[in-house]
Design a protein around this motif. Structure first.
Motif, mmCIF file in Angstrom:
data_model
loop_
_atom_site.group_PDB
_atom_site.id
_atom_site.type_symbol
_atom_site.label_atom_id
_atom_site.label_comp_id
_atom_site.label_asym_id
_atom_site.label_seq_id
_atom_site.Cartn_x
_atom_site.Cartn_y
_atom_site.Cartn_z
ATOM 1 N N ALA A 171 0.808 -1.219 0.000
ATOM 2 C CA ALA A 171 0.000 0.000 0.000
ATOM 3 C C ALA A 171 0.840 1.267 0.000
ATOM 4 C CB ALA A 171 -0.925 -0.003 1.219
ATOM 5 N N VAL A 172 1.995 1.256 0.663
ATOM 6 C CA VAL A 172 2.747 2.494 0.902
ATOM 7 C C VAL A 172 4.057 2.545 0.118
ATOM 8 C CG1 VAL A 172 3.829 3.925 2.681
ATOM 9 C CG2 VAL A 172 1.718 2.674 3.192
ATOM 10 N N ASP B 273 -0.596 12.807 4.067
ATOM 11 C CA ASP B 273 0.035 13.889 4.832
ATOM 12 C C ASP B 273 0.641 13.374 6.135
ATOM 13 O OD1 ASP B 273 -0.710 15.632 2.880
ATOM 14 O OD2 ASP B 273 -2.489 16.398 3.935
ATOM 15 N N LEU B 274 -0.012 12.377 6.758
ATOM 16 C CA LEU B 274 0.532 11.806 7.993
ATOM 17 C C LEU B 274 1.853 11.101 7.727
ATOM 18 C CD1 LEU B 274 -2.656 10.290 9.699
ATOM 19 C CD2 LEU B 274 -1.424 12.386 10.308
ATOM 20 N N VAL B 275 1.924 10.411 6.602
ATOM 21 C CA VAL B 275 3.157 9.713 6.241
ATOM 22 C C VAL B 275 4.271 10.729 5.970
ATOM 23 C CG1 VAL B 275 4.235 8.132 4.593
ATOM 24 C CG2 VAL B 275 1.873 7.757 5.320
ATOM 25 N N ASP B 276 3.931 11.796 5.221
ATOM 26 C CA ASP B 276 4.943 12.814 4.912
ATOM 27 C C ASP B 276 5.437 13.499 6.190
ATOM 28 O OD1 ASP B 276 4.655 12.226 2.249
ATOM 29 O OD2 ASP B 276 3.197 13.823 1.870
ATOM 30 N N ALA B 277 4.506 13.767 7.119
ATOM 31 C CA ALA B 277 4.909 14.408 8.376
ATOM 32 C C ALA B 277 5.820 13.501 9.189
ATOM 33 C CB ALA B 277 3.659 14.768 9.186
ATOM 34 N N ALA B 278 5.510 12.203 9.177
ATOM 35 C CA ALA B 278 6.353 11.255 9.903
ATOM 36 C C ALA B 278 7.741 11.174 9.285
ATOM 37 C CB ALA B 278 5.695 9.879 9.920
ATOM 38 N N ARG B 279 7.813 11.248 7.962
ATOM 39 C CA ARG B 279 9.124 11.220 7.296
ATOM 40 C C ARG B 279 9.935 12.467 7.654
ATOM 41 N NH1 ARG B 279 11.412 6.969 4.996
ATOM 42 N NH2 ARG B 279 12.108 8.088 3.135
ATOM 43 N N VAL B 280 9.253 13.596 7.719
ATOM 44 C CA VAL B 280 9.934 14.834 8.095
ATOM 45 C C VAL B 280 10.474 14.746 9.524
ATOM 46 C CG1 VAL B 280 9.592 17.298 8.548
ATOM 47 C CG2 VAL B 280 8.639 16.261 6.482
ATOM 48 N N GLY C 28 11.680 12.271 10.870
ATOM 49 C CA GLY C 28 12.835 11.385 10.923
ATOM 50 C C GLY C 28 12.513 9.907 11.073
ATOM 51 N N LEU C 29 11.234 9.523 10.981
ATOM 52 C CA LEU C 29 10.881 8.106 11.098
ATOM 53 C C LEU C 29 11.219 7.362 9.814
ATOM 54 C CD1 LEU C 29 7.387 8.169 12.905
ATOM 55 C CD2 LEU C 29 9.609 7.581 13.876
ATOM 56 N N ASN C 30 11.743 6.147 9.963
ATOM 57 C CA ASN C 30 11.932 5.292 8.792
ATOM 58 C C ASN C 30 10.614 4.574 8.500
ATOM 59 O OD1 ASN C 30 11.743 3.304 10.759
ATOM 60 N ND2 ASN C 30 13.952 2.915 10.807
ATOM 61 N N TRP C 31 10.628 3.709 7.488
ATOM 62 C CA TRP C 31 9.378 3.053 7.095
ATOM 63 C C TRP C 31 8.842 2.144 8.196
ATOM 64 C CZ3 TRP C 31 6.760 5.323 3.704
ATOM 65 C CH2 TRP C 31 7.336 5.902 2.570
ATOM 66 N N TRP C 32 9.736 1.478 8.909
ATOM 67 C CA TRP C 32 9.278 0.625 10.007
ATOM 68 C C TRP C 32 8.614 1.458 11.100
ATOM 69 C CZ3 TRP C 32 7.760 -3.902 11.399
ATOM 70 C CH2 TRP C 32 7.724 -4.254 12.755
ATOM 71 N N GLY C 33 9.197 2.611 11.395
ATOM 72 C CA GLY C 33 8.603 3.499 12.392
ATOM 73 C C GLY C 33 7.262 4.038 11.951
#
Length: 284
Positions: free
Chosen positions: A106-107, A175-182, A184-189
């Motif tokens: 999905a992601v 947007d939640l995924v993009d914010a999490a990437r900003v 510093g979370l990796n894909w597992w996080g």
């Protein structure tokens, strides 16, 4: 006048729908109730009440729990325990495998993602009985016969569960995924801190699918675990019918015991299951 006529028409249509729903529910409930009533009858009365059909067909005369006591005095208790162990293990491992696979489909953007998803969709359309024999041969060669691992592994990867979870993960706002990437979370996080907390209905729905698939399994446990100590409940019920006779009372009692567990679980979680299917249908 026209408004009153339309309202009356809608009321009449609703009444017919209610009657149709009640009749359909009756058709489903009667066989289940007859099974419970038969489990509470003596061996001699099991089929005597069927002809002629009367109120005593559904209401046992002199109800007794002897069938349940006789069943539990044998090996059925061990078989029920095996079913519980195998189903719980399948549920835990299956949710871990299916949820991570669904997240990736999905992601994550990688080559062949659509083709892999198509293969998974096709996989749950193929009857398991069609692949049971070659799968049994492979498991036997690997030394997995008469082991819990051999009973659990075929139920861990469920294509329908992956399909359901993927549809839910697609509904998570980007947007939640993009914010999490900003942050510093990796894909597992992102999977652990964003998608999993939001996916309770989908996880419950996928868990119910895995549970029902494993709890009612008969052919695979019969093939891979012929050892009496490894029998599961459906196999134990089937073996109550032998060359020396059929213990119908014990069979009905076993059917009731094995049906009560999934019935209670499905009733308790049905709201989440319906919600998960609805969300997957919109976004799948």
């Amino acid at each position: 006048m026209a408004s009153s006529t339309a309202t009356a028409g809608r009321g009449g249509f609703r009444a017919w729908l209610v009657l149709l729903g009640a009749f359909t529910a009756f058709l489903f409930v009667v066989p289940l109730w007859w099974t419970v009533a038969s489990a509470l009858r003596s061996q001699e009365e099991t089929f005597r009440a069927l002809s002629p059909v009367s109120v005593w067909t559904l209401v046992p005369r002199g109800a007794t729990v002897d069938n349940f006591l006789r069943l539990l005095q044998g090996d059925f208790g061990r078989a029920m325990l095996n079913s519980v162990v195998v189903t719980v293990a399948t549920l835990v491992l299956g949710l871990a495998v299916c949820s991570t696979a669904a997240f990736a489909l999905a992601v994550l953007d990688f080559p062949g993602r659509t083709a892999i998803f198509a293969v998974m969709v096709v996989s749950f359309l193929i009857p398991f009985d069609a692949i049971a024999i070659p799968l049994w041969s492979s498991f036997q060669d690997a030394g997995l016969q008469n082991t819990y691992l051999g009973l659990v592994l075929p139920g861990v990867g469920n294509g329908f569960a992956v399909y359901l979870l993927r549809g839910f993960f697609l509904a998570v706002p980007k947007d939640l995924v993009d914010a999490a990437r900003v942050d510093g979370l990796n894909w597992w996080g992102i999977f652990r801190r964003v998608h999993l907390p939001l996916s309770k209905p989908a996880m419950v729905g996928a868990g119910l699918i895995l549970f029902v698939f494993q709890w009612q399994a008969y052919l695979w446990p019969l093939l891979i675990a012929p050892d009496p100590a490894m029998k599961v409940a459906p196999v134990a019920i089937a073996q109550l019918s032998g060359e020396h006779g059929v213990d119908f009372g014990a069979i009905f009692a076993g059917a009731v015991l094995t049906a009560v567990v999934p019935l209670l679980i499905v009733l308790f979680f049905q709201r989440y299951f319906t919600q998960s299917l609805t969300t997957s249908g919109i976004n799948g």
